[in-house]
Design a protein around this motif. Structure first.
Motif, PDB file in Angstrom:
ATOM      1  N   SER A  47      -2.667  14.055  -3.570  1.00 22.02           N
ATOM      2  CA  SER A  47      -2.632  12.717  -4.171  1.00 22.02           C
ATOM      3  C   SER A  47      -2.437  11.648  -3.107  1.00 22.02           C
ATOM      4  N   TRP A  48      -1.624  11.961  -2.092  1.00 28.56           N
ATOM      5  CA  TRP A  48      -1.371  10.998  -1.021  1.00 28.56           C
ATOM      6  C   TRP A  48      -2.655  10.694  -0.233  1.00 28.56           C
ATOM      7  N   TYR A  89       0.833  -1.203   0.000  1.00 31.26           N
ATOM      8  CA  TYR A  89       0.000   0.000   0.000  1.00 31.26           C
ATOM      9  C   TYR A  89       0.871   1.258   0.000  1.00 31.26           C
ATOM     10  N   TRP A 130      -4.044  -0.590  -4.645  1.00 29.29           N
ATOM     11  CA  TRP A 130      -4.638   0.398  -3.751  1.00 29.29           C
ATOM     12  C   TRP A 130      -3.575   1.126  -2.938  1.00 29.29           C
ATOM     13  N   PRO A 131      -3.774   2.423  -2.670  1.00 25.14           N
ATOM     14  CA  PRO A 131      -2.840   3.174  -1.816  1.00 25.14           C
ATOM     15  C   PRO A 131      -3.158   2.954  -0.340  1.00 25.14           C
ATOM     16  N   TYR A 165      -2.012   2.310 -12.347  1.00 28.87           N
ATOM     17  CA  TYR A 165      -1.678   3.532 -11.615  1.00 28.87           C
ATOM     18  C   TYR A 165      -2.175   4.783 -12.333  1.00 28.87           C
ATOM     19  N   ASN A 181       2.422   1.825  -3.387  1.00 29.98           N
ATOM     20  CA  ASN A 181       1.387   2.286  -4.318  1.00 29.98           C
ATOM     21  C   ASN A 181       1.099   3.773  -4.114  1.00 29.98           C
ATOM     22  N   SER A 182       0.977   4.194  -2.853  1.00 26.94           N
ATOM     23  CA  SER A 182       0.748   5.616  -2.567  1.00 26.94           C
ATOM     24  C   SER A 182       1.910   6.465  -3.067  1.00 26.94           C
ATOM     25  N   ILE A 184       1.748   6.659  -6.980  1.00 28.65           N
ATOM     26  CA  ILE A 184       0.649   7.501  -7.457  1.00 28.65           C
ATOM     27  C   ILE A 184       0.921   8.970  -7.152  1.00 28.65           C
ATOM     28  N   SER A 185       1.328   9.265  -5.929  1.00 28.20           N
ATOM     29  CA  SER A 185       1.571  10.660  -5.540  1.00 28.20           C
ATOM     30  C   SER A 185       2.760  11.247  -6.278  1.00 28.20           C
ATOM     31  N   SER A 233       0.510   6.082   7.522  1.00 27.50           N
ATOM     32  CA  SER A 233       0.154   6.885   6.345  1.00 27.50           C
ATOM     33  C   SER A 233       0.467   8.361   6.529  1.00 27.50           C
ATOM     34  N   SER A 279      -8.770   6.248  -6.380  1.00 27.47           N
ATOM     35  CA  SER A 279      -8.075   4.966  -6.372  1.00 27.47           C
ATOM     36  C   SER A 279      -9.056   3.800  -6.268  1.00 27.47           C
TER      37      SER A 279
END
Length: 272
Positions: free
Chosen positions: A203-204, A66, A220-221, A135, A69-70, A73-74, A247, A210
């Motif tokens: 984004s985070w 996770y 998934w983030p 993504y 992934n975050s 994406i971020s 997180s 997502s």
């Protein structure tokens, strides 16, 4: 300013900071409490039985996937926002583009639209271009909302930069593009850092994009992982708070590392 007034303002400022930081503190210590102590009355400000089992549990549940992934994406969304927003804002600040006022108005309108409004159109477009379950769906969605905001912020800053800086660079043999890279970008770096940081934070913290565009949970983030943990662990709040702590830590670390640039970028427009 008198010393008494200075002390008063410092005390008030400290109280406000502690007030805003208390939820973060409570989240962190809850992650180290037992389930029974969490619901104890009166509540404890420090765990009586300090435990790390909740953190061990989430690491066993593949929290690193996770997290990565975050980060992907971020990071991609932030890079895309800056690549598109910086030259766009410069162009709107320096050139008489036809329809410039309409563009700025449209950018302002996009900031008033909630994310749910654009979900269905984006889903249809991403489905047509086979961007679902990757993504790129969340990345492009976050960038779609991040670019207008960054353009509006950077355009105001670019307008405040004297044109004489570019003219001096041209006298030294620089073309417009070279002057933009070697003169304008370094001068506007604090504001660019602010826009990049805000885009990264947005984004985070994304959840809705997502989960809508990725049915594959391996993509998934962290935010979606927390949502998934709610259904899995039920009322195990210490585990959920451990997930939330993991997180939040990257955001806190980034803010600490970039705080000088962030503060300078936020106040630079007021001293132009």
């Amino acid at each position: 300013m008198s010393k008494k007034r200075e002390w008063t303002l410092n005390i008030i400022g400290t109280f406000i900071v502690l007030l805003f930081l208390f939820p973060v503190y409570w989240m962190i210590i809850t992650a180290f409490k037992t389930q029974s102590e969490i619901f104890q009355s009166p509540p404890t400000l420090w765990p009586k039985d300090f435990r790390i089992q909740s953190f061990i549990q989430i690491f066993q549940d593949n929290v690193w996937q996770y997290f990565l992934n975050s980060l992907a994406i971020s990071g991609l969304a932030t890079i895309l926002v800056l690549i598109l927003a910086v030259p766009s804002a410069y162009g709107l600040a320096r050139f008489n583009v036809r329809g410039k006022k309409m563009m700025i108005l449209l950018f302002l309108v996009t900031q008033m639209l909630p994310a749910t409004v654009v979900l269905t159109p984006l889903f249809i477009v991403f489905d047509q271009f086979s961007l679902l379950n990757s993504y790129w769906g969340p990345v492009l969605s976050c960038a779609t909302l991040g670019v207008p905001f960054s353009v509006l912020i950077l355009r105001t800053f670019f307008i405040g930069i004297p044109r004489e800086l570019e003219e001096a660079a041209k006298i030294d043999g620089c073309g417009r593009f070279k002057a933009f890279i070697q003169v304008i970008i370094p001068v506007s770096l604090p504001s660019i850092v602010v826009c990049g940081a805000i885009s990264f934070f947005f984004s985070w913290g994304d959840l809705i994009f997502s989960m809508t565009f990725n049915r594959n949970q391996d993509l998934w983030p962290l935010t979606a992982g927390i949502y998934n943990a709610i259904g899995r662990y039920g009322i195990e709040w210490n585990t959920l708070m451990a997930f939330a702590t993991i997180s939040v830590l990257p955001v806190i670390i980034i803010f600490i590392l970039l705080q000088k640039h962030l503060v300078k970028g936020l106040v630079s427009g007021s001293v132009k």
